[in-house]
Design a protein around this motif. Sequence first.
Motif, short mmCIF file in Angstrom:
data_model
loop_
_atom_site.label_atom_id
_atom_site.label_comp_id
_atom_site.label_asym_id
_atom_site.label_seq_id
_atom_site.Cartn_x
_atom_site.Cartn_y
_atom_site.Cartn_z
N SER A 377 49.46 42.91 28.96
CA SER A 377 49.92 42.14 30.11
C SER A 377 48.92 42.22 31.26
O SER A 377 48.70 41.23 31.96
N MET A 378 48.29 43.38 31.45
CA MET A 378 47.29 43.51 32.50
C MET A 378 46.07 42.65 32.22
O MET A 378 45.57 41.93 33.10
N LEU A 379 45.59 42.69 30.98
CA LEU A 379 44.42 41.88 30.63
C LEU A 379 44.70 40.39 30.76
O LEU A 379 43.87 39.63 31.26
N CYS A 380 45.88 39.97 30.30
CA CYS A 380 46.22 38.55 30.40
C CYS A 380 46.35 38.12 31.86
O CYS A 380 45.94 37.01 32.23
N THR A 381 46.89 39.00 32.70
CA THR A 381 47.00 38.66 34.12
C THR A 381 45.63 38.54 34.77
O THR A 381 45.38 37.62 35.56
N LEU A 382 44.71 39.43 34.43
CA LEU A 382 43.36 39.37 34.99
C LEU A 382 42.63 38.11 34.52
O LEU A 382 41.92 37.47 35.31
N LEU A 383 42.77 37.76 33.26
CA LEU A 383 42.14 36.53 32.78
C LEU A 383 42.76 35.30 33.43
O LEU A 383 42.06 34.34 33.76
N ASP A 384 44.09 35.32 33.58
CA ASP A 384 44.75 34.18 34.20
C ASP A 384 44.36 34.03 35.67
O ASP A 384 44.23 32.90 36.17
N ARG A 385 44.15 35.17 36.36
CA ARG A 385 43.74 35.15 37.77
C ARG A 385 42.23 35.02 37.93
O ARG A 385 41.76 34.99 39.08
N ARG A 386 41.50 34.97 36.82
CA ARG A 386 40.05 34.82 36.84
C ARG A 386 39.38 35.90 37.68
O ARG A 386 38.59 35.62 38.59
N ALA A 387 39.74 37.16 37.36
CA ALA A 387 39.20 38.29 38.11
C ALA A 387 37.84 38.69 37.54
O ALA A 387 37.63 39.84 37.11
N PHE A 388 36.91 37.76 37.53
CA PHE A 388 35.58 38.01 36.99
C PHE A 388 34.65 38.53 38.08
O PHE A 388 34.81 38.24 39.26
N CYS A 389 33.67 39.33 37.64
CA CYS A 389 32.64 39.78 38.58
C CYS A 389 31.36 38.97 38.33
O CYS A 389 31.44 37.75 38.23
N HIS A 390 30.21 39.62 38.18
CA HIS A 390 28.96 38.91 38.06
C HIS A 390 28.80 38.34 36.66
O HIS A 390 29.44 38.76 35.71
N ASP A 391 27.88 37.37 36.54
CA ASP A 391 27.55 36.85 35.24
C ASP A 391 26.78 37.88 34.43
O ASP A 391 26.10 38.75 34.96
N LYS A 392 26.85 37.75 33.14
CA LYS A 392 26.19 38.70 32.28
C LYS A 392 24.67 38.54 32.29
O LYS A 392 23.93 39.51 32.15
N ASP A 393 24.19 37.31 32.43
CA ASP A 393 22.74 37.08 32.42
C ASP A 393 22.13 37.70 33.66
O ASP A 393 22.51 37.43 34.79
N GLY A 394 21.12 38.55 33.45
CA GLY A 394 20.44 39.20 34.55
C GLY A 394 21.28 40.22 35.27
O GLY A 394 20.97 40.62 36.38
N TYR A 395 22.31 40.70 34.63
CA TYR A 395 23.24 41.62 35.29
C TYR A 395 23.14 42.98 34.60
O TYR A 395 23.30 43.09 33.38
N SER A 396 22.87 44.00 35.36
CA SER A 396 22.75 45.35 34.82
C SER A 396 24.05 46.09 35.08
O SER A 396 24.36 46.45 36.21
#
Length: 509
Positions: A377-396
């Motif tokens: 439920s936590m993961l689905c809520t985060l995906l639904d709320r689009r709780a993304f951080c930086h893009d993977k490309d060029g991201y350390s």
Amino acid sequence: DAPTSSSSSSSSSPPHRPPFPPPLQSHDYEPDESEIWRAHQSMLHLRHRGAWWTPSKLRNAKQWALTFAIGAVQAVIASRCNAWSRRLSGWKFERVGALLEERRRERSLHGADAAGVPGEDEGYFDFYGGTDDVATASLHSNSALASDSQFFFRFLFRSPFLAYLFCQTLFALLAAAFSYLEPLSAGSGIPEIKVYLNGVAVPRIMRAKTLLCRTLGCVFAVASGFPVGMEGPMIHSGAGVAALLSQGCGGVRDFRNDKDQRDFVSCGAAAGVASAFASPVGGVLFSLEEGASYWSTRLTWRAFFCAMVALATLYGIRNRESSWGQTDVDNLFSLGEFTAIGEGSSNYNLLRYTSHGNFPIIDTAVSSILYGTTSRSMLCTLLDRRAFCHDKDGYSSDRFLESKRLLPLVQWETIERQYPEYPTIETIELQPGDRQRWIDLRPYANTAPYTINETASIQRTYRLFRTLGLRFLCVTNHHNQLVGIITRKDLLPQSLWETVMRGRNAHLG
């Protein structure tokens, strides 16, 4: 990469498989001790520090008020169900009795006695399954309803037996229709309540639709003459009322979690027994011995108070209006397959193609040390709320995770308001490029999960599950590395037997 930031896809897409059917999940009785939860609790403590009337006291007052409301509402439902079933049964026998009385008078007028046919005093009613006293008593019990449908019965039925058969069939079909409308409303409801109180989240068992179908179906089933009673349905009714009121239907939204709902359902079940048998002590003993596996002294008093309120309300209704009626009253465990959220795993595919309810979070940078757990439920809520951080490309991720500062994009209040209608993976629509983005799970991970060493015995593991009401238990070795996960299913007798036999025959493989 540390596993607390997990990617959402890999370069190669997994083979297409249909999604798993939704299995029966378990309740989460322990809160996730995540960073956002700790921040929320600290904020409440600082906001009301030094105050006499604290949120804890207000919450206790609401608990007792809701317990009172549950007992009163359940008593009203029980009294109305009993009155409706009695009224329908009286209406049925009234119609049949009126036809029998009319037939008797017709035979008397046509000289049945003179022809040698048994008359009104020679057992005519015995032939039709009744007596003159029963018919007369039934005739005068509901005289107000006689004129409403007398013409219909005279026109449609000339035989009292056909009229009785029609009423029985009609009530039985209506009872079956409610069971068809909501299959969970069939049966007594006691097994479902026992399963629910033992930690299994049975879908739709506490919905308003199930409660309505259970109540009305019970009324028509009793009125149709089936060998059933209202005891079991009243227990389910009390549990349903408790679940609905405690989860926000009464305007109180402070108890929207599995643990509080379980306690209120235990009180509602006790009130159901009290309303069916007029025995509040019996209601508490039912919830304690037959229902819930997780109990406390405080819950005992609340359940007894709820049952007493239900009984007092029933007595008040009976004394106020008697027409309402009266309620008569090596390792021993097979750890199986588990999925950890770590480097290169896809959150979306993990949720889409597995049916697990909880997932471990491991630190692959430090020998796969267990970092914590997170729920579906936590993961689905985060995906639904689009709780993304930086893009993977060029991201350390290594450089980002070296910082101890946590920046939650979704606050605890937002996640708490979603209960119990969390978004599902089927309803989440990802935009192009979302699968290449990262989610920092550190603020949302339960960093204090219950664990047990891989050398622990069955008795110790079973006691942890029973006394704490756990949904799962992480198994670690002496280095705190994740070895597996034990769920409730692994502790079933059949699963334990298969595990023991597999261990005995290991040398034969």
